[in-house]
Design an enzyme around this catalytic site. Structure first.
Site, PDB file in Angstrom:
ATOM      1  CE1 TYR A  65      -4.153   1.853   0.830  1.00 30.60           C
ATOM      2  CE2 TYR A  65      -2.566   3.327   1.875  1.00 30.60           C
ATOM      3  CZ  TYR A  65      -3.839   3.094   1.368  1.00 30.60           C
ATOM      4  OH  TYR A  65      -4.779   4.088   1.405  1.00 30.60           O
TER       5      TYR A  65
ATOM      6  CG  PHE B 184     -10.330  15.700 -23.836  1.00 33.05           C
ATOM      7  CD1 PHE B 184     -10.568  15.153 -25.086  1.00 33.05           C
ATOM      8  CD2 PHE B 184     -10.582  14.923 -22.718  1.00 33.05           C
ATOM      9  CE1 PHE B 184     -11.053  13.862 -25.216  1.00 33.05           C
ATOM     10  CE2 PHE B 184     -11.061  13.626 -22.850  1.00 33.05           C
ATOM     11  CZ  PHE B 184     -11.285  13.092 -24.102  1.00 33.05           C
ATOM     12  CB  THR B 185     -15.215  15.695 -23.237  1.00 38.72           C
ATOM     13  OG1 THR B 185     -14.343  14.559 -23.110  1.00 38.72           O
ATOM     14  CG2 THR B 185     -15.673  15.800 -24.675  1.00 38.72           C
TER      15      THR B 185
ATOM     16  CG  ASP C 173      -3.874  16.600 -21.685  1.00 39.47           C
ATOM     17  OD1 ASP C 173      -3.216  15.541 -21.645  1.00 39.47           O
ATOM     18  OD2 ASP C 173      -5.117  16.604 -21.784  1.00 39.47           O
TER      19      ASP C 173
ATOM     20  CE  LYS D 201      -6.704   9.222 -24.865  1.00 42.01           C
ATOM     21  NZ  LYS D 201      -7.223   9.133 -26.222  1.00 42.01           N
TER      22      LYS D 201
ATOM     23  NE  ARG E 168     -15.107  12.666 -29.172  1.00 42.09           N
ATOM     24  CZ  ARG E 168     -14.927  12.477 -27.860  1.00 42.09           C
ATOM     25  NH1 ARG E 168     -13.737  12.279 -27.366  1.00 42.09           N
ATOM     26  NH2 ARG E 168     -15.935  12.505 -27.027  1.00 42.09           N
TER      27      ARG E 168
ATOM     28  CG  PHE F 274     -19.859  12.209 -25.256  1.00 44.58           C
ATOM     29  CD1 PHE F 274     -19.713  13.419 -24.593  1.00 44.58           C
ATOM     30  CD2 PHE F 274     -18.870  11.246 -25.100  1.00 44.58           C
ATOM     31  CE1 PHE F 274     -18.602  13.660 -23.791  1.00 44.58           C
ATOM     32  CE2 PHE F 274     -17.756  11.477 -24.321  1.00 44.58           C
ATOM     33  CZ  PHE F 274     -17.621  12.689 -23.645  1.00 44.58           C
TER      34      PHE F 274
HETATM   35  N1  F0G Z   1      -6.692  14.564 -22.064  1.00 40.54           N
HETATM   36  C1  F0G Z   1      -6.761  14.098 -23.318  1.00 40.54           C
HETATM   37  C2  F0G Z   1      -6.083  14.831 -24.414  1.00 40.54           C
HETATM   38  C3  F0G Z   1      -7.451  12.909 -23.574  1.00 40.54           C
HETATM   39  O1  F0G Z   1      -7.506  12.450 -24.827  1.00 40.54           O
HETATM   40  C4  F0G Z   1      -8.080  12.221 -22.508  1.00 40.54           C
HETATM   41  C5  F0G Z   1      -8.839  11.005 -22.742  1.00 40.54           C
HETATM   42  C6  F0G Z   1      -7.974  12.758 -21.212  1.00 40.54           C
HETATM   43  C7  F0G Z   1      -7.274  13.934 -21.041  1.00 40.54           C
HETATM   44  C8  F0G Z   1      -8.612  12.091 -20.051  1.00 40.54           C
HETATM   45  O2  F0G Z   1      -7.884  10.957 -19.730  1.00 40.54           O
HETATM   46  O3  F0G Z   1      -9.509   9.068 -20.111  1.00 40.54           O
HETATM   47  O4  F0G Z   1      -7.449   8.755 -18.719  1.00 40.54           O
HETATM   48  O5  F0G Z   1      -9.337  10.113 -17.887  1.00 40.54           O
HETATM   49  N2  F0G Z   1      -9.260  10.636 -23.876  1.00 40.54           N
HETATM   50  C9  F0G Z   1     -10.015   9.413 -24.126  1.00 40.54           C
HETATM   51  C10 F0G Z   1     -10.353   9.298 -25.593  1.00 40.54           C
HETATM   52  C11 F0G Z   1     -11.206   9.231 -23.265  1.00 40.54           C
HETATM   53  O6  F0G Z   1     -11.050   8.344 -25.949  1.00 40.54           O
HETATM   54  O7  F0G Z   1      -9.900  10.088 -26.422  1.00 40.54           O
HETATM   55  P1  F0G Z   1      -8.580   9.642 -19.084  1.00 40.54           P
END
Ligand code: F0G
Length: 482
Positions: free
Chosen positions: A80, A132-133, A223, A266, A389, A455
């Site tokens: 832990y 980003f969303t 990011d 990623k 998108r 979405f």
């Molecule tokens: N920033 C970027 C540029 C991303 O593409 C994503 C995730 C995140 C932050 C958030 O990261 O998913 O680990 O919480 N993109 C995914 C996609 C969801 O399908 O493009 P996460």
């Protein structure tokens, strides 16, 4: 570099790996695909993966792992607190980004939560190349607002601009002066700009943005979730990077940033995330939130096995043979679709192939979700699932009207080292057929609409019987073929 000439006149991507573990795939008959997409509320997020042939929804957590990553998972130190695994990961992160402090988190949006809670106050404005969303949601939940200051070329779907992700420096300075630097907690640059088609940011632009931030004493946040594709494009498209190694370019980019965060779903080709900084005071302020939201400071919600895989994944992320696979497959995919005249985003970027839905299904009204309708149609005719998108991925305007997205795209993600060129050719072939029959595609409307990030789990229905007509035409042309 893996791209070599092995046909007389064509450059084809050449894999510098071999496949040693495979997963059996299903390609359902079209009637079953129709049933599956309707049961999923015409939302590809809600499909069962067993009903999907090519899962091109995302590259998030779906890149193929290497033998070295799998091997490393076996030596994970499951404790832990203070596990040896954490220190191995910390070292790999420090080496990749050249920064002192690392805070682990369970994924990218968890980093965004910690960062927004620490830095964003009500009324703040956060300038960025593109949102980003999840990033936008966390900033808005903290009472702030996002301002996108991309160059005009960024949202021109057909362009030859090599770095569409660059920040417009004139607009940035104008915005800072308008709102006052005290209301700008940070400027954010998203490498490999996700929502405009995986488009890269130049090292030069990162450096120039840093100079402006420095002038106004505003931190620059990067990011780095999609930095690997970006690094590939820096190397091959940017003159000043031509003689640098990938590791050197990554360090130069990181050097400009006060704060870096990443999704290891990623970058690192495993599962997890983290924040990387040099500022001890800010590190101390954020570190108290990690045990509240993520887990203890030496795992941050990640499993130790995944942490080992991320550490090796980061080492592999500076290998051109690894990082060229995605962009080069996407380029080949784009080349085939261009031959078929299918409208796509150019120049092709990273992450996936991006179709221009606004042109593909221009006969559908914006309010009936062009990109979402096209995604459902693609699943029907190919069994491949992409991701909307566009307008559906936007939040509605405060008055309840639709906020029509500046880019209406369908993303067909190519998780790294997962698909073969014949699978790319198959989906390209189905897209060509769909484009010829595009008039048959109709719109969608919500039957269940969540109030935030609709979405992900919203459910929709067709506005007419267009799906049955599309299936009938498919059977006429393809007969019994799947
Ligand atoms: N920033 C970027 C540029 C991303 O593409 C994503 C995730 C995140 C932050 C958030 O990261 O998913 O680990 O919480 N993109 C995914 C996609 C969801 O399908 O493009 P996460």
């Amino acid at each position: 570099m893996s791209r070599i000439k092995f046909f007389k006149e064509k450059n084809l991507p050449l894999e510098m790996h071999k496949v040693r573990i495979v997963q059996k795939l299903n390609l359902l008959p079209i009637d079953e695909r129709l049933k599956a997409i309707q049961e999923a509320g015409n939302n590809t997020f809600l499909l069962r993966n067993s009903d999907v042939y090519l899962d091109m929804l995302t590259d998030s957590g779906t890149n193929a792992m290497s033998d070295r990553q799998l091997g490393a998972m076996m030596i994970a130190d499951d404790s832990y607190a203070g596990s040896a695994t954490f220190y191995r990961l910390e070292e790999a992160v420090q080496k990749f980004f050249g920064k002192k402090y690392f805070l682990p988190a369970h994924q990218g949006r968890a980093c965004e939560n910690i960062l927004a809670k620490t830095l964003v106050k009500p009324g703040d404005v956060v300038p960025m190349n593109y949102h980003f969303t999840t990033t936008k949601t966390h900033i808005v939940l903290a009472g702030g607002r996002v301002e996108e200051i991309f160059k005009d070329e960024a949202i021109e779907t057909t362009s030859s601009e090599p770095f569409k992700g660059d920040i417009d420096l004139v607009k940035l300075e104008k915005l800072i002066n308008e709102v006052g630097p005290e209301h700008v907690p940070f400027v954010r640059i998203e490498m490999g700009t996700n929502l405009i088609g995986g488009q890269p940011v130049s090292l030069g632009n990162v450096q120039d943005t840093k100079a402006i931030c420095k002038k106004y004493n505003i931190p620059l946040m990067i990011d780095a979730s999609l930095i690997t594709d970006n690094l590939y494009f820096n190397k091959i498209r940017e003159e000043k990077c031509a003689d640098m190694t990938i590791a050197e370019i990554a360090l130069e980019i990181s050097k400009c940033a006060d704060i870096v965060y990443f999704s290891a779903r990623k970058l690192g080709s495993a599962k997890g995330g983290g924040i990387v900084i040099d500022d001890k005071a800010l590190y101390d302020k954020m570190k108290v939130l990690i045990p509240v939201y993520e887990g203890f400071l030496t795992y941050g919600g990640m499993s130790t096995r995944e942490m080992e895989a991320v550490a090796v994944g980061l080492e592999e992320a500076v290998d051109m043979d690894m990082i060229s696979h995605g962009p080069e497959f996407i380029e080949e995919f784009a080349r085939i679709l261009t031959e078929y005249n299918v409208p796509i985003v150019t120049p092709p970027g990273g992450l996936g192939l991006h179709l221009n839905a606004r042109e593909f299904v221009g006969h559908i009204k914006g309010e009936e979700y062009q990109a979402a309708s096209l995604v459902a149609a693609i699943y029907l005719v190919s069994g491949a699932r992409g991701m909307e998108r566009g307008t559906l991925s936007e939040e509605k305007n405060p008055d309840g009207s639709e906020h029509i997205a500046s880019c209406e795209l369908v993303r067909l993600a190519l998780p790294r080292r997962v698909f073969t060129l014949s699978q790319v050719r198959f989906i390209a072939d189905r897209l060509a057929w769909l484009y010829e029959n595009r008039e048959l595609i109709g719109g969608l409307r919500f039957v269940e609409e969540p109030s935030v990030m609709r979405f992900f789990i919203g459910r929709l229905e067709p506005t007419s019987d267009w799906q049955e007509k599309l299936v009938a035409k498919f059977k006429e042309d393809f007969g019994d073929s799947l």
